[in-house]
Scaffold this active site. Structure first.
Site, mmCIF file in Angstrom:
data_model
loop_
_atom_site.group_PDB
_atom_site.id
_atom_site.type_symbol
_atom_site.label_atom_id
_atom_site.label_comp_id
_atom_site.label_asym_id
_atom_site.label_seq_id
_atom_site.Cartn_x
_atom_site.Cartn_y
_atom_site.Cartn_z
ATOM 1 N N LYS A 71 -11.206 -42.505 3.359
ATOM 2 C CA LYS A 71 -12.368 -41.614 3.255
ATOM 3 C C LYS A 71 -12.687 -40.996 4.623
ATOM 4 C CE LYS A 71 -17.260 -41.413 2.057
ATOM 5 N NZ LYS A 71 -18.408 -42.057 1.386
ATOM 6 N N HIS B 249 23.039 -31.486 -25.313
ATOM 7 C CA HIS B 249 21.645 -31.137 -25.553
ATOM 8 C C HIS B 249 20.893 -32.261 -26.269
ATOM 9 C CE1 HIS B 249 22.278 -27.236 -23.900
ATOM 10 N NE2 HIS B 249 23.161 -26.886 -24.819
#
Length: 530
Positions: free
Chosen positions: A140, A282
């Site tokens: 922070k 695929h």
């Protein structure tokens, strides 16, 4: 915000001691005061370094088996103070709080403790409290404090100090803060998942958070205009393609990973069985075979649909040998996945520089538990993995004629393949080899016809008198809603059928099978794959 902040005091408290002594020595050589706790302080002293205990800052000893040591204003005041704020500076002076410029923390090994099967009390004790608090305080206040949560960042930190005469710059501290908050979020997520899933048995808790770690960027996604990346689970996970050894070839693309994973998941169905080869295009198998050797299995799989196999993905269930590698290299192949490869196979593939060879050192358990996710607009779908399985004893014969022993084997083989084919799925198989595969059609009849058409094309290509669908078994991933799909299979020469059953027209379909002389079994289990 301050740009450059000199590192004068560092607080180090780590569970993973990797690189700790070297880091401490590098900081001490730059005149940084080292403050530490418990085992970390001991490790630094053992390395010959001078260390101040946190208890010297706080005036309180570590207590309650180390549960309380850093949760104190003398620590968090030194982390959270906004140093160019007059009130904060006055409070620091009044209470004798010294600034802390660098925090090096990694957290108690919660996930590792769970993974080793520890008892509940030990798991709870490995929930870090003080560590995340320091990490969040430092992150922070990144305007003034650098926070390092990963030993892999030590070198980057020391590079910063070298480049900035013992200081860190704001951009670097921002980056570290982002990593720190991600680390504590992942840590809390793992704890939350354990409480909900393992401790309380909730499969779908009110909130879920799944942390992933970036493994690297990919060249692009499914299409060149889409960016893509590979992420790994933060905690223990199944070994798969990302952990495989890439022996050679270009980096894997998004499509390569997707298709190769489909091949790996299917070939894993045959682990510890006879040699098996899977060819995927695929994300759908276009040929699967089992035989007495990998070479024979390759030839069988290729003959199912040699057109689609061009540019495909190959996966095998045992280490590759030279002759099989030679055969695979006769057509263009994107990726080969195998548990291993002998020197002869490696030498053959080495002549194909662009072919990717991935060695997995094993195959995943196809019956493993877990969940899979799918993104939709506005939400995420979560479901169990489709790990259900059936064997011969689970089958229900519903026709007048029961399948022969060979038909039954072919039914089970076709069923195993069909569960990995996109719905609607139809798979013909004979003697452990797929004869035709119909995938992803909007109705089951068309899938049956497409699979038969491919079998007819293969027969013409290889000069067979009849397609391999003659005398085959056919598997359907879901029930036949009408008799037309089954009749299309009969027209193609299938003599046995395996399907889930459960249609309101089952009687009609069974009668059609009896009229055609087919043997049919119901599995009672559906395997849609979308």
């Amino acid at each position: 915000m301050t740009q450059l902040v000199p590192i004068r005091r560092a607080l180090l408290s780590v569970s993973d001691k990797t690189g700790l002594a070297e880091l401490g020595q590098a900081l001490a050589a730059r005149g940084v005061e080292l403050v530490s706790t418990g085992g970390t302080a001991k490790a630094l002293r053992d390395a010959g370094l001078t260390v101040k205990d946190v208890s010297d800052l706080t005036g309180f000893p570590e207590m309650m088996d180390g549960r309380v040591k850093t949760l104190h204003p003398m620590v968090h005041g030194g982390l959270l103070a906004v140093r160019d704020n007059a009130e904060h500076a006055a409070a620091m002076n009044e209470h004798g709080i010294g600034a802390i410029d660098l925090v090096v923390v990694n957290l108690y090994p919660f996930e590792a403790t769970v993974a080793k099967g520890a008892e509940r009390d030990e798991v709870i004790e490995n929930i870090d409290i003080g560590g995340p608090s320091m990490v969040r305080s430092a992150a922070k206040n990144h305007a003034y404090v650098a926070i390092v949560t990963d030993a892999g960042d030590y070198a980057e930190l020391l590079g910063q100090l070298d480049a900035n005469d013992g200081a860190t710059d704001l951009a670097f501290r921002k980056k570290l803060a982002a990593r720190a908050f991600a680390a504590t979020a992942a840590y809390d997520s793992a704890i939350g998942q354990w409480f909900a899933g393992v401790d309380q048995g909730e499969k779908f808790p009110p909130r879920i958070s799944m942390t992933r770690v970036l493994a690297g960027s990919l060249r692009y996604g499914e299409n060149p205009h889409q960016d893509a990346a590979l992420y790994l689970p933060a905690g223990p996970h199944v070994q798969g393609l990302p952990q495989a050894e890439q022996v050679q070839g270009k980096e894997l693309s998004y499509n390569n990973y997707n298709d190769a994973n489909a091949a790996l998941e299917l070939v894993a169905e045959f682990r510890d069985q006879a040699p098996a080869v899977v060819i995927v295009k695929h994300a759908n198998p276009c040929g699967v075979a089992q035989a007495g050797s990998l070479l024979d299995a390759w030839n069988g799989a290729l003959q199912c649909d040699s057109v689609s196999a061009f540019g495909g993905i190959v996966a095998v269930n045992r280490p590759l040998d030279g002759p099989t590698a030679e055969a695979i290299c006769q057509i263009f192949t994107e990726v080969v996945v195998a548990p291993g490869a002998d020197e002869a196979a490696r030498a053959v593939f080495a002549r194909k520089k662009n072919l990717r060879l991935l060695l997995t050192q094993g195959l995943p358990d196809p019956r493993r538990a877990g969940q899979v996710l799918a993104l939709i607009a506005g939400g995420i779908l979560v479901q169990d993995r489709d790990n259900g399985a059936i064997n011969a004893a689970d089958l229900k014969v519903v026709t007048q004629r029961a399948p022969t022993e060979q038909e039954l084997k072919d039914c089970l083989f076709a069923w195993t393949v069909a569960r990995h084919v996109k719905s609607n799925a139809i798979v013909y198989a004979k003697d452990g080899v797929t004869a035709g595969i119909g995938a992803g059609q909007m109705n089951r009849r068309d899938s049956s016809r497409i699979a038969a058409m491919k079998a007819a094309e293969a027969a013409q290509t290889y000069g067979w008198a009849t397609p391999r669908t003659m005398g085959s078994a056919v598997a359907s991933d879901a029930f036949f809603p009408f008799a037309d799909g089954l009749l299309a299979a009969a027209e193609a020469g299938a003599t046995a059928v395996i399907q889930p059953g459960g249609s309101i027209r089952d009687d009609e379909v069974i009668k059609a099978a009896d009229d055609a002389g087919l043997a049919m079994v119901f599995t009672g289990m559906r395997h849609f794959r979308h």
